[in-house]
Design an enzyme around this catalytic site. Structure first.
Site, PDB file in Angstrom:
ATOM      1  N   ILE A  12      -5.605   3.653  10.436  1.00 46.36           N
ATOM      2  CA  ILE A  12      -5.480   4.189   8.977  1.00 46.36           C
ATOM      3  C   ILE A  12      -5.169   5.234   9.462  1.00 46.36           C
ATOM      4  O   ILE A  12      -5.536   6.364   9.946  1.00 46.36           O
ATOM      5  CB  ILE A  12      -6.971   3.977   8.847  1.00 46.36           C
ATOM      6  CG1 ILE A  12      -7.855   2.928   8.311  1.00 46.36           C
ATOM      7  CG2 ILE A  12      -6.246   4.090   7.424  1.00 46.36           C
ATOM      8  CD1 ILE A  12      -7.042   1.482   7.865  1.00 46.36           C
ATOM      9  N   GLU A  13      -3.975   5.818   8.855  1.00 45.85           N
ATOM     10  CA  GLU A  13      -3.366   6.720   9.214  1.00 45.85           C
ATOM     11  C   GLU A  13      -2.306   7.664   8.568  1.00 45.85           C
ATOM     12  O   GLU A  13      -1.992   8.500   8.400  1.00 45.85           O
ATOM     13  CB  GLU A  13      -1.931   6.818  10.621  1.00 45.85           C
ATOM     14  CG  GLU A  13      -2.657   6.279  11.421  1.00 45.85           C
ATOM     15  CD  GLU A  13      -1.433   5.907  12.872  1.00 45.85           C
ATOM     16  OE1 GLU A  13      -0.644   6.943  13.178  1.00 45.85           O
ATOM     17  OE2 GLU A  13      -1.817   5.049  13.720  1.00 45.85           O
ATOM     18  N   GLN A  14      -2.319   6.827   7.255  1.00 46.97           N
ATOM     19  CA  GLN A  14      -1.857   7.390   6.009  1.00 46.97           C
ATOM     20  C   GLN A  14      -2.907   6.785   4.698  1.00 46.97           C
ATOM     21  O   GLN A  14      -3.946   6.141   4.631  1.00 46.97           O
ATOM     22  CB  GLN A  14      -0.210   7.012   5.764  1.00 46.97           C
ATOM     23  CG  GLN A  14      -0.582   4.928   5.810  1.00 46.97           C
ATOM     24  CD  GLN A  14       1.380   4.543   5.537  1.00 46.97           C
ATOM     25  OE1 GLN A  14       1.195   4.539   4.199  1.00 46.97           O
ATOM     26  NE2 GLN A  14       1.458   4.561   6.276  1.00 46.97           N
TER      27      GLN A  14
END
Length: 303
Positions: free
Chosen positions: A156-158
């Site tokens: 999960i990067e955003q």
């Protein structure tokens, strides 16, 4: 003067202590790799056949949550929407017969995803269970066919960090004696990770491969490994997970920065981080870039 029995006891204790020290000092790790984002990286079966990667993350389920229709993207390998990835069933089962653990990586840097509520997290968990893991449902299409993956990787990067902890708990609730659900994650190296922090705090992650790249504050800088080592120690001390992996780009082209030459990794970095009781090994981004550089072949015997 010590009696014969006491001397024997002392000698035995010394041998045990030496043995434990030797085992600790020679602790070895494993390699994990991301596969699925370049059609020129070979098949999943090819990846497992190298015998180098006990953990492979299939990337990415790039759209999910908030009522959206989930979208799996495996770049040039196959088209999930048309059923073209069902052929991966045989590759998946073949990998698992070799002892390789396969995780579906959800999220990524270019995806569109969010969880709007605890109920939304539950709905996503049901979808993941029935579409990719051990669940069965005639109403849910399985993009990878009938083979079941071993777990879910959180990349999960955003967006918000909300409700991913709920998603983790729901996924773990599907574990049975016959079917374990592995939970892994690939957070950024600044601690605590902005998106993954609450999920990691559940303590339910089996393996965490922190991305020690594209973040100058906690990555290797040519000639200076202190930022990376300090960050590793903080993660190792604070992380509630079974194993911690050093996530690295497999070539200079695989990331903007943070690449560690193989000889530096072997001589300077690995001897330092192997002291951690949570040390699990090294994660590489990605199979394609590793094919170009041969990085894994250079380090596998030292990891």
């Amino acid at each position: 003067m010590l009696s014969k029995s006491v001397r024997s006891l002392v000698i035995s204790l010394v041998i045990i202590a030496i043995s434990k020290t030797t085992i600790y000092a020679s602790k070895s790790g494993e390699l994990a790799v991301f596969w699925g984002q370049n059609g020129n990286e070979g098949t999943l079966a090819d990846t497992c056949a190298t015998k180098k990667f006990p953990y492979v993350n299939l990337a990415f389920l790039k759209v999910f949550g908030n009522g959206s229709t989930p979208i799996l993207n495996l770049a040039g390998h196959c088209d999930p929407a048309s059923g073209g990835c069902v052929s991966l069933t045989n590759d998946i089962r073949g990998c698992q017969k070799q002892g390789v653990k396969l995780m579906l990586a959800i999220g990524g840097a270019a995806g569109t995803y969010t969880l709007s509520s605890k109920l939304d997290a539950r709905h996503v968990s049901i979808y993941l269970w029935k579409a990719f893991l051990g669940g069965k449902s005639s109403s849910v299409f399985r993009p990878l066919g009938n083979a079941s993956l071993d777990g879910i990787d959180f990349d999960i990067e955003q967006g918000s960090s909300q409700f991913y902890d709920d998603l983790v708990r729901y996924l773990k609730s599907y574990c049975t004696k016959k079917h374990r659900v592995y939970i892994t994650g690939a957070p950024q190296c600044p601690y605590p990770d902005k998106q993954n922090g609450p999920a990691l705090n559940t303590g339910l992650f089996d393996y965490v491969w922190v991305q020690f790249y594209n973040n100058p504050s906690c990555e290797y800088i040519p000639g200076n490994s202190s930022n990376l080592i300090n960050s590793w120690n903080l993660w190792s001390k604070s992380l509630k997970a079974k194993k911690l992996f050093l996530g690295l780009p497999a070539s200079t082209q695989a990331a903007q920065n943070g690449f560690i030459p193989a000889d530096v990794l072997i001589s300077d970095i690995l001897p330092m981080i192997k002291h951690s009781p949570k040390y699990g090994g090294v994660m590489l981004w990605s199979k394609y870039w590793d094919d170009q550089s041969g990085y894994s072949s250079s380090i596998v015997s030292s990891v």
